[in-house]
Motif scaffolding. Structure first.
Motif, short mmCIF file in Angstrom:
data_model
loop_
_atom_site.label_atom_id
_atom_site.label_comp_id
_atom_site.label_asym_id
_atom_site.label_seq_id
_atom_site.Cartn_x
_atom_site.Cartn_y
_atom_site.Cartn_z
N SER A 86 -102.35 15.27 26.72
CA SER A 86 -101.94 14.48 27.89
C SER A 86 -101.01 13.83 27.23
O SER A 86 -99.62 13.28 27.96
N HIS A 87 -99.95 15.00 25.84
CA HIS A 87 -98.94 14.76 25.29
C HIS A 87 -97.93 14.72 26.00
O HIS A 87 -97.39 16.48 25.39
N THR A 135 -102.27 10.78 36.59
CA THR A 135 -100.99 10.22 36.12
C THR A 135 -99.50 9.96 37.21
O THR A 135 -100.04 10.48 37.94
N ASP A 136 -99.36 8.89 36.57
CA ASP A 136 -98.20 8.25 38.02
C ASP A 136 -97.23 8.91 37.62
O ASP A 136 -95.86 9.22 38.81
N GLU A 137 -96.83 10.23 36.21
CA GLU A 137 -95.62 11.09 36.13
C GLU A 137 -95.36 12.18 37.01
O GLU A 137 -94.51 12.43 37.01
N TYR A 161 -96.10 19.00 31.27
CA TYR A 161 -97.47 17.75 31.10
C TYR A 161 -97.44 17.65 32.97
O TYR A 161 -98.51 17.57 33.46
N ASN A 190 -99.10 4.37 32.64
CA ASN A 190 -99.05 4.90 31.03
C ASN A 190 -100.35 3.41 30.40
O ASN A 190 -100.70 2.17 30.82
N LYS A 200 -98.66 8.79 20.79
CA LYS A 200 -98.28 8.39 21.19
C LYS A 200 -97.30 6.37 21.68
O LYS A 200 -97.86 6.09 20.46
N LEU A 201 -96.97 6.15 21.89
CA LEU A 201 -95.34 4.95 21.54
C LEU A 201 -97.00 4.54 20.76
O LEU A 201 -96.13 3.73 19.71
N PRO A 216 -89.64 4.88 15.15
CA PRO A 216 -88.37 5.34 16.04
C PRO A 216 -88.49 5.55 17.84
O PRO A 216 -89.75 5.69 19.01
N TYR A 218 -86.80 6.52 21.15
CA TYR A 218 -86.03 7.64 21.46
C TYR A 218 -84.54 6.53 22.29
O TYR A 218 -84.75 6.39 23.66
N ARG A 225 -91.65 1.63 31.44
CA ARG A 225 -93.78 2.37 31.69
C ARG A 225 -93.96 1.36 32.13
O ARG A 225 -94.04 0.23 31.83
N ASN A 260 -88.78 -0.15 26.82
CA ASN A 260 -89.51 0.66 25.32
C ASN A 260 -89.26 -0.18 24.05
O ASN A 260 -90.33 -1.01 23.72
N ARG A 291 -86.16 12.19 24.16
CA ARG A 291 -86.86 13.42 25.11
C ARG A 291 -86.01 14.04 25.98
O ARG A 291 -85.60 13.55 26.89
N HIS A 294 -86.14 13.56 29.64
CA HIS A 294 -87.00 11.77 29.73
C HIS A 294 -87.15 10.93 30.94
O HIS A 294 -86.04 10.49 31.47
N TYR A 352 -90.81 14.12 14.24
CA TYR A 352 -89.79 14.01 14.43
C TYR A 352 -89.01 14.42 13.19
O TYR A 352 -87.73 13.74 13.28
O1 DAU Z 1 -97.42 7.09 32.44
C1 DAU Z 1 -99.10 8.08 32.26
C2 DAU Z 1 -98.31 9.14 31.30
O2 DAU Z 1 -98.33 7.59 30.15
C3 DAU Z 1 -99.61 9.83 30.72
O3 DAU Z 1 -99.91 10.58 32.49
C4 DAU Z 1 -99.91 10.48 29.35
O4 DAU Z 1 -100.96 11.02 29.10
C5 DAU Z 1 -99.23 9.28 28.58
O5 DAU Z 1 -99.22 10.14 27.70
C6 DAU Z 1 -98.29 8.80 28.68
O6 DAU Z 1 -96.52 9.78 28.59
P1 DAU Z 1 -95.44 8.82 28.10
O7 DAU Z 1 -94.95 9.83 27.44
O8 DAU Z 1 -95.69 7.11 29.01
O9 DAU Z 1 -96.27 8.12 26.86
P2 DAU Z 1 -95.95 8.32 25.19
O10 DAU Z 1 -96.62 7.14 24.93
O11 DAU Z 1 -95.94 9.28 24.64
O12 DAU Z 1 -93.67 7.04 25.62
C7 DAU Z 1 -93.93 6.25 26.31
C8 DAU Z 1 -92.73 5.56 26.07
O13 DAU Z 1 -91.60 6.00 24.98
C9 DAU Z 1 -91.01 7.43 26.60
O14 DAU Z 1 -90.31 6.43 27.75
C10 DAU Z 1 -91.12 7.97 25.33
C11 DAU Z 1 -91.91 6.44 24.31
N1 DAU Z 1 -91.37 6.78 23.03
C12 DAU Z 1 -92.39 7.90 22.92
C13 DAU Z 1 -93.25 8.14 21.49
C14 DAU Z 1 -94.13 8.94 21.00
C15 DAU Z 1 -90.48 6.37 22.12
O15 DAU Z 1 -88.99 5.88 22.27
N2 DAU Z 1 -91.18 7.06 20.91
C16 DAU Z 1 -91.52 8.11 20.76
O16 DAU Z 1 -91.90 7.86 18.61
#
Ligand code: DAU
Ligand code: NAD
Length: 359
Positions: A86-87, A135-137, A161, A190, A200-201, A216, A218, A225, A260, A291, A294, A352
């Motif tokens: 899922s990541h 997922t919405d992705e 993913y 999300n 996850k964030l 962190p 990004y 989201r 974010n 990312r 992104h 990281y």
């Molecule tokens: O939108 C639904 C999706 O949400 C699910 O399908 C995925 O399984 C789930 O992991 C999630 O994906 P994201 O990539 O949106 O989630 P994540 O928590 O990894 O990241 C959320 C946002 O925060 C994304 O724009 C990237 C950013 N981020 C993430 C991490 C881990 C950061 O800025 N810093 C970080 O360290």
């Protein structure tokens, strides 16, 4: 819905769903099939209510023999399919496991359901359902003024993913169209809340902040989201299972769409109140390399599920974030179990360290 196979029920959303379903539906028996990858943990299933109606099986959804045996042994009439890699960041660094679990795994489950429900005709067809959690992705990314994703938005997945989830959605849809397998699909935004793996964030930020580590963010932190508290997602899936129409897709979202950076700042402010450090937690924020590929913005149009099933999210973002921080503070054993996982520590280094150096 009587005998339910939940896949991936030791992960974040799956474990919340198992708990939710045992509480709201006194008729169901649940079999939870989970491979216990790095993201799955029996810690997530501690203190489940109504254990007499619950069975855990450790196994892989790609194992067709195992899945077929479980369907027959427990006379499964409903499959709720969460199991997946899922990541997004992991899919960028190492996509192959995503193809296995998300594409081959979903195909294996669909084939087993087709065999048991349609070929063997083991149960009355009107009593069975395969619900695929997505997922919405799969819809790709939105510009600042684009309308939110609806169920008819064309698929345009951008990460490995998202592409693997899109493939699994197409397979699920095709089994309905071709074989009339009773399938529903939900595409959700999300999630956050208790038991989310801290890659996850939101949980990552909370755990780092609690130990005074950098937070962190990004790129410029202006990505958007659509955040949904996990029990709201569970409630939506339950409604789709009980009142949704076979062959239909439902979008689920939180109506909460801050950038974010705002999320991270809100968590910092909450922690300043709930667990103060000598300096404000915001001082820990660190912008790091973005990312690759992104997606800039997600937003879900949830008018279909609101109109047809009467669902809407219950949690405002500040309440959900407060509940999440509170849960983490109240569950140090859960945090300790994950933090001592060697795999988790090596993921933090892998994801990281390079980012921090090049930022
Ligand atoms: O939108 C639904 C999706 O949400 C699910 O399908 C995925 O399984 C789930 O992991 C999630 O994906 P994201 O990539 O949106 O989630 P994540 O928590 O990894 O990241 C959320 C946002 O925060 C994304 O724009 C990237 C950013 N981020 C993430 C991490 C881990 C950061 O800025 N810093 C970080 O360290
Ligand atoms: P997670 O990573 O926390 O949990 C995934 C679970 O699946 C783990 O328990 C893992 O052990 C299990 N699993 C993985 N591969 C398996 C396999 N081959 N066989 C059996 N079990 C396996 O994931 P999550 O965040 O709870 O997401 C659950 C589902 O919801 C996924 O399908 C995901 O795509 C979808 N989804 C997640 C979000 C989100 O924000 N987290 C949003 C929308 C949709």
């Amino acid at each position: 819905m009587k005998n339910v196979l939940v896949t991936g029920g030791a992960g974040f959303i799956g474990s919340n769903f198992v708990r939710y379903l045992l509480e709201v539906d006194p008729q169901v028996q649940i079999v939870n099939l989970d491979a216990l990858t790095y993201a799955g943990s029996l810690e997530n299933l501690k203190d489940l209510p109504h254990l007499e109606r619950y069975t855990f099986v450790q196994g892989d959804i790609c194992n067709g023999d195992l899945v077929r045996d479980l369907l027959r042994q427990y006379q499964i009439d409903t499959i709720v399919h969460f199991a997946a890699e899922s990541h997004v960041d992991r899919s960028i660094l190492s996509p192959e496991p995503f193809i296995q679990a998300n594409v081959i795994g979903t195909f294996t489950l669909l084939e087993a359901a087709r065999q048991y429900w349609l070929v063997e005709k083991a149960l009355p067809i009107e009593q069975v359902r395969f619900h695929h959690v997505s997922t919405d992705e799969v819809y790709g990314t939105l510009g600042p003024d684009d309308p939110a994703f609806s169920e008819t938005t064309p698929y345009a997945p951008n990460s490995p993913y998202a592409a693997s989830k899109a493939s699994s959605d197409h397979l699920a849809r095709s089994y309905n169209h071709t074989y009339q397998l009773p399938v529903t699909i939900s595409n959700c935004s999300n999630n956050y809340g208790p038991r989310q793996f801290p890659e996850k964030l939101i949980p990552l930020i909370i755990l780092n902040a609690l130990t005074g580590k950098p937070l962190p963010v990004y790129g410029d932190g202006q990505q958007i989201r659509d955040w949904l508290f996990v029990t709201d997602h569970c409630e939506a899936i339950h409604l789709i299972l009980t009142q949704g129409t076979s062959g239909e897709t439902y979008n689920i979202g939180g109506n909460n769409q801050p950038a974010n950076l705002t999320i991270v700042e809100t968590v910092c402010d909450l922690l300043d109140e709930m667990q103060p450090l000598t300096a404000p937690h915001r001082n820990l924020i660190k912008f790091v390399t973005d990312r690759p590929g992104h997606d800039r913005r997600y937003a879900m149009n949830i008018s279909k599920i609101e109109r047809e099933l009467g669902w809407r999210p219950r949690y405002a973002l500040t309440d959900g974030l407060f509940a999440t921080v509170q849960w983490i503070l109240a569950n140090p054993d859960w945090v300790a179990a994950i933090q001592k996982q060697r795999e988790y520590q090596s993921w933090l280094t892998k994801n990281y360290e390079t980012r921090e150096k090049s930022s």
